[in-house]
Design an enzyme around this catalytic site. Structure first.
Site, PDB file in Angstrom:
ATOM      1  N   ASN A 264      60.138  38.510  58.312  1.00 34.42           N
ATOM      2  CA  ASN A 264      60.668  38.106  57.010  1.00 34.42           C
ATOM      3  C   ASN A 264      62.179  37.856  57.001  1.00 34.42           C
ATOM      4  O   ASN A 264      62.646  36.890  56.414  1.00 34.42           O
ATOM      5  CB  ASN A 264      60.281  39.125  55.932  1.00 34.42           C
ATOM      6  CG  ASN A 264      60.694  40.532  56.277  1.00 34.42           C
ATOM      7  OD1 ASN A 264      60.858  40.894  57.442  1.00 34.42           O
ATOM      8  ND2 ASN A 264      60.867  41.362  55.267  1.00 34.42           N
TER       9      ASN A 264
ATOM     10  N   GLU B 182      61.440  51.857  59.764  1.00 32.90           N
ATOM     11  CA  GLU B 182      61.777  51.387  58.419  1.00 32.90           C
ATOM     12  C   GLU B 182      60.582  50.582  57.931  1.00 32.90           C
ATOM     13  O   GLU B 182      60.269  49.521  58.469  1.00 32.90           O
ATOM     14  CB  GLU B 182      63.048  50.538  58.452  1.00 32.90           C
ATOM     15  CG  GLU B 182      63.748  50.481  57.111  1.00 32.90           C
ATOM     16  CD  GLU B 182      63.306  49.305  56.278  1.00 32.90           C
ATOM     17  OE1 GLU B 182      62.510  49.538  55.329  1.00 32.90           O
ATOM     18  OE2 GLU B 182      63.723  48.189  56.548  1.00 32.90           O
TER      19      GLU B 182
ATOM     20  N   CYS C  84      61.074  44.031  52.064  1.00 31.08           N
ATOM     21  CA  CYS C  84      60.658  45.408  51.794  1.00 31.08           C
ATOM     22  C   CYS C  84      61.305  45.961  50.529  1.00 31.08           C
ATOM     23  O   CYS C  84      60.758  46.869  49.899  1.00 31.08           O
ATOM     24  CB  CYS C  84      60.972  46.316  52.985  1.00 31.08           C
ATOM     25  SG  CYS C  84      62.748  46.485  53.346  1.00 31.08           S
TER      26      CYS C  84
END
Length: 486
Positions: free
Chosen positions: A154, A252, A286
């Site tokens: 992303n 993460e 995210c």
């Protein structure tokens, strides 16, 4: 830096220099249009074994080099990347299906990551300790050795660079496995700028490949640390696979971030923050604002303002700089997003705008009449969808925010920033932004989440990076050899 019609990474990967891997040639194609972005070489487990051997050997000399050498490499790479930003932006946008605006931001942040890493190389790496004995006692930071980095699709350049740059600056070698769909911006471009900046051969390896290659990296006995950014489900699998080897993990993971609109908020400003937080890069971040909690007194006005903004965002191919929303990364992700929107409606939600797609282009969507058990509320959508929940009591809203497996980011929008600050300590998240978006990060701050959003440390900031990418070693020294009774 090679950005010609046939760049230096054409049908190659980076491991001991530019070379062909033993895997297949991969075609990188732009989502949405299918246009060819580039042809690269993929790696296999055999290539990984050789890369780890090379990295292990090269790391020793790199760690012994003066910190000024490591810092200079980072600064030179930052300058080269910044100088070529305008030429690189269309390629990065095409590869990940982003707007050119987003690609420009990504390059700027990657440049900042390199400069922060340059400063990190000169950061104090130890602490003088008191001792009951007549001796010098201190703790110092030493490199881990070889760091394995697995980066997502992303924000490929930034989310790889934020591990690669500090790990290298602190004297480690790195084996980077980018997402196969974004292996140029998420890996080979990084190798290009760093190698031209003077990074010694063997210190960095970029191995494009599939999930099996990533799994082999996680379980490789010669890689003591894994830094991973991606989904929570994948993070759990990595943790399970790495546990028998007692590896250091830096994970993460996902987020289902809340945007809390208090009754005194400027509704038009709140809708602007919300639209940015939900629709930036098609919601494939995210930190995306995935849950909108709006006080009943302003809910109708808020929905109207958000719908207007959603309908006005230019959507289309990344080749047009005016477009702010591009395609989702692939059909699988599009079908997942649309499946959650469909389930949301089946569970009682209403579509105020959007809820449809053409190809991989998903319309910016606003869902109303959303309950706390709606799938679009409880799950991370990772798409351009804004589920709106109307609340009456702030305690209800806080409980609803915390009633999630995720704990990454929360935005509070209000006219009373101090009151929001007082609320922030009740939120089970890694970051709270008062009167700003859930999408917020800077290279010099320790970024990360709690609960299912992350484990094993933070990205960014000198102390977080030292904790993540070095080992703590205790050393004592005294002038006379100690005498013992036997």
């Amino acid at each position: 830096m090679s950005i010609t019609a046939e760049p230096i990474w054409h049908e190659r990967l980076f491991s001991g220099g530019w070379t062909r891997g033993s895997g297949d040639i991969l075609e990188i194609r732009a989502p949405g249009t299918g246009d060819l972005v580039g042809r690269i070489s993929s790696a296999t487990a055999a290539d990984l074994d050789e890369a780890v051997r090379s990295a292990t050997a090269a790391q020793r000399a790199w760690a012994s080099a003066p910190y000024t050498q490591r810092s200079a490499v980072m600064l030179t790479a930052a300058d080269r990347l910044e100088k070529n930003a305008a030429a690189l932006t269309p390629m990065l946008a095409a590869e990940s299906g982003s707007s050119q605006f987003k690609a420009g931001i990504e390059i700027a942040v990657a440049v900042a990551e390199l400069r922060e890493a340059a400063a990190l190389a000169s950061h104090p790496d130890g602490e003088l300790l008191r001792s009951a004995k007549p001796r010098l006692s201190f703790a110092r930071r030493i490199p881990i050795g070889v760091v394995g980095v697995i980066a997502p699709f992303n924000m490929p350049l930034v989310l790889a660079m934020r591990s690669v740059a500090p790990a290298l600056a602190l004297g480690n070698a790195v084996v980077l496995k980018p997402d196969a769909r974004t292996s140029i911006g998420g890996g080979l471009l990084i190798a290009d700028v760093l190698s031209e900046a003077g990074l010694p051969e063997g210190v960095l390896h970029v191995l494009p490949g599939d999930g099996a290659l990533g799994a082999a990296l996680v379980t490789h006995p010669g890689v003591p640390c894994i830094s991973f950014t991606g989904s929570t489900a994948a993070g759990r699998n990595i943790a399970a696979a790495a546990a028998p080897l007692l590896k250091r993990l830096h994970l993460e993971l996902g987020g289902n971030n809340a945007l809390l609109v208090l009754p005194d908020a400027d509704v038009e400003a709140a809708a602007s923050v919300a639209a940015w937080g939900t629709y930036f890069h098609q919601g494939q971040v995210c930190m995306t604002s995935g849950r909108h909690l709006v006080h009943r007194s302003v809910a109708e006005q808020y929905v109207q303002a958000l719908v207007r903004r959603a309908q006005a965002i230019p959507l289309g191919e990344s080749s047009d700089p005016a477009n702010m929303i591009g395609p989702l990364i692939d059909e699988r992700q599009r079908d997942r997003v649309h499946g959650l929107v469909t389930q949301a409606v089946e569970h009682g939600a209403a579509v105020a705008t959007g809820g449809a797609f053409e190809g991989l282009y998903y319309q910016p969507t606003v869902l109303t009449e959303v309950a706390g058990d709606n799938p679009a509320w409880t799950e991370e959508i990772f798409g351009p969808v804004a589920p709106v929940y109307i609340y009456d009591d702030i305690d209800e809203a806080i409980d609803l925010i915390n009633d999630s497996e995720y704990g990454l980011s929360v935005s509070i929008l209000t006219a009373d920033a101090l009151a929001a600050y007082e609320l922030s300590s009740r939120l089970e998240v890694g970051a709270v932004h008062i009167n700003d978006s859930t999408i917020d990060d800077e290279p010099n701050i320790p970024f990360g989440g709690i609960k299912a959003s992350g484990v094993g440390g933070r990205f960014g900031g000198p102390h977080a990076n030292l904790e993540t990418f070095t080992e703590l070693q205790w050393v004592t020294m005294q002038s006379q050899t100690e005498r013992y009774p036997f």
